[in-house]
Design a protein around this motif. Structure first.
Motif, mmCIF file in Angstrom:
data_model
loop_
_atom_site.group_PDB
_atom_site.id
_atom_site.type_symbol
_atom_site.label_atom_id
_atom_site.label_comp_id
_atom_site.label_asym_id
_atom_site.label_seq_id
_atom_site.Cartn_x
_atom_site.Cartn_y
_atom_site.Cartn_z
ATOM 1 N N GLU A 1 0.834 -1.209 0.000
ATOM 2 C CA GLU A 1 0.000 0.000 0.000
ATOM 3 C C GLU A 1 0.870 1.263 0.000
ATOM 4 N N ARG A 2 1.893 1.248 0.819
ATOM 5 C CA ARG A 2 2.784 2.415 0.898
ATOM 6 C C ARG A 2 3.557 2.613 -0.408
ATOM 7 N N LEU A 3 4.068 1.526 -0.983
ATOM 8 C CA LEU A 3 4.792 1.622 -2.251
ATOM 9 C C LEU A 3 3.889 2.145 -3.367
ATOM 10 N N LEU A 4 2.665 1.661 -3.427
ATOM 11 C CA LEU A 4 1.743 2.114 -4.460
ATOM 12 C C LEU A 4 1.389 3.584 -4.280
ATOM 13 N N LYS A 5 1.272 4.011 -3.038
ATOM 14 C CA LYS A 5 1.001 5.425 -2.758
ATOM 15 C C LYS A 5 2.182 6.294 -3.221
ATOM 16 N N LEU A 6 3.402 5.863 -2.913
ATOM 17 C CA LEU A 6 4.585 6.602 -3.347
ATOM 18 C C LEU A 6 4.734 6.572 -4.864
ATOM 19 N N ARG A 7 4.407 5.449 -5.464
ATOM 20 C CA ARG A 7 4.481 5.333 -6.930
ATOM 21 C C ARG A 7 3.603 6.386 -7.594
ATOM 22 N N GLU A 8 2.435 6.622 -7.008
ATOM 23 C CA GLU A 8 1.522 7.614 -7.573
ATOM 24 C C GLU A 8 1.967 9.046 -7.263
ATOM 25 N N ALA A 9 2.636 9.236 -6.134
ATOM 26 C CA ALA A 9 3.045 10.580 -5.716
ATOM 27 C C ALA A 9 4.264 11.090 -6.479
ATOM 28 N N LEU A 10 5.091 10.179 -6.986
ATOM 29 C CA LEU A 10 6.329 10.571 -7.658
ATOM 30 C C LEU A 10 6.253 10.259 -9.151
ATOM 31 N N SER A 11 6.787 11.163 -9.948
ATOM 32 C CA SER A 11 6.854 10.903 -11.386
ATOM 33 C C SER A 11 8.004 9.942 -11.672
ATOM 34 N N SER A 12 7.965 9.337 -12.824
ATOM 35 C CA SER A 12 9.067 8.461 -13.240
ATOM 36 C C SER A 12 10.374 9.228 -13.281
ATOM 37 N N GLU A 13 10.309 10.480 -13.732
ATOM 38 C CA GLU A 13 11.501 11.319 -13.818
ATOM 39 C C GLU A 13 12.090 11.581 -12.440
ATOM 40 N N ASP A 14 11.217 11.889 -11.469
ATOM 41 C CA ASP A 14 11.682 12.132 -10.101
ATOM 42 C C ASP A 14 12.353 10.888 -9.536
ATOM 43 N N ILE A 15 11.727 9.749 -9.739
ATOM 44 C CA ILE A 15 12.270 8.491 -9.211
ATOM 45 C C ILE A 15 13.654 8.232 -9.793
ATOM 46 N N GLN A 16 13.798 8.396 -11.103
ATOM 47 C CA GLN A 16 15.096 8.160 -11.742
ATOM 48 C C GLN A 16 16.147 9.158 -11.257
ATOM 49 N N LEU A 17 15.755 10.421 -11.129
ATOM 50 C CA LEU A 17 16.683 11.441 -10.636
ATOM 51 C C LEU A 17 17.104 11.133 -9.203
ATOM 52 N N TYR A 18 16.162 10.808 -8.354
ATOM 53 C CA TYR A 18 16.478 10.484 -6.957
ATOM 54 C C TYR A 18 17.387 9.271 -6.873
ATOM 55 N N TYR A 19 17.130 8.285 -7.711
ATOM 56 C CA TYR A 19 17.955 7.078 -7.718
ATOM 57 C C TYR A 19 19.399 7.441 -8.059
ATOM 58 N N GLN A 20 19.580 8.246 -9.089
ATOM 59 C CA GLN A 20 20.928 8.640 -9.497
ATOM 60 C C GLN A 20 21.626 9.471 -8.420
ATOM 61 N N ILE A 21 20.885 10.399 -7.825
ATOM 62 C CA ILE A 21 21.453 11.215 -6.742
ATOM 63 C C ILE A 21 21.839 10.334 -5.565
ATOM 64 N N ALA A 22 20.990 9.372 -5.227
ATOM 65 C CA ALA A 22 21.274 8.476 -4.104
ATOM 66 C C ALA A 22 22.497 7.609 -4.370
#
Length: 135
Positions: A57-78
């Motif tokens: 439930e939490r993952l699905l909520k975050l999936r909807e809250a973040l764009s694909s671009e944000d997720i990829q950018l955050y992954y690279q920054i991390a």
């Protein structure tokens, strides 16, 4: 959740709460990277969820809250932040800087739309020029 809602104050508050438990901040960052991986996977393959990923439930909520671009950018920054973590004065400061970088470089929705519109205009102008040249 704090990162998804772009709430810097809450984000730093969460790091302070973590610090009271004396965690390995490198391991915390590794967990963030893993979570971002899961989110990217679920964005592209919605039915890829497995119970080993954690709270669905939490993952699905975050999936909807973040764009694909944000997720990829955050992954690279991390990833880069994890590599640079030993260079920080201490791991907590390093983790905070990684998270603050994620907030600071998060694409502004309006800026992204304007950039997209501007990149389309020259292409359209070029097509019009080509049509005119053929007339």
């Amino acid at each position: 959740d704090a990162l998804a809602s772009a709430d810097g104050k809450l984000l730093i508050q969460r790091v302070q709460e973590l610090a009271q438990q004396a965690p390995d901040f490198s391991a915390v960052l590794a967990e963030i990277i893993t979570c971002l991986h899961y989110l990217a996977l679920l964005k592209q393959v919605p039915d890829a969820y497995e119970y080993t990923m954690g709270d669905e439930e939490r993952l699905l909520k975050l999936r909807e809250a973040l764009s694909s671009e944000d997720i990829q950018l955050y992954y690279q920054i991390a990833l880069n932040g994890r590599r640079d973590l030993p260079l920080a004065p201490d791991q907590r400061n390093g983790l905070e800087m990684v998270l603050l970088r994620m907030l600071a470089f998060r694409p502004d929705e309006n800026t992204s739309k304007n950039a997209c519109a501007q990149s389309v205009k020259p292409a359209m102008h070029k097509q019009e020029t080509l049509k005119t040249a053929h007339l």
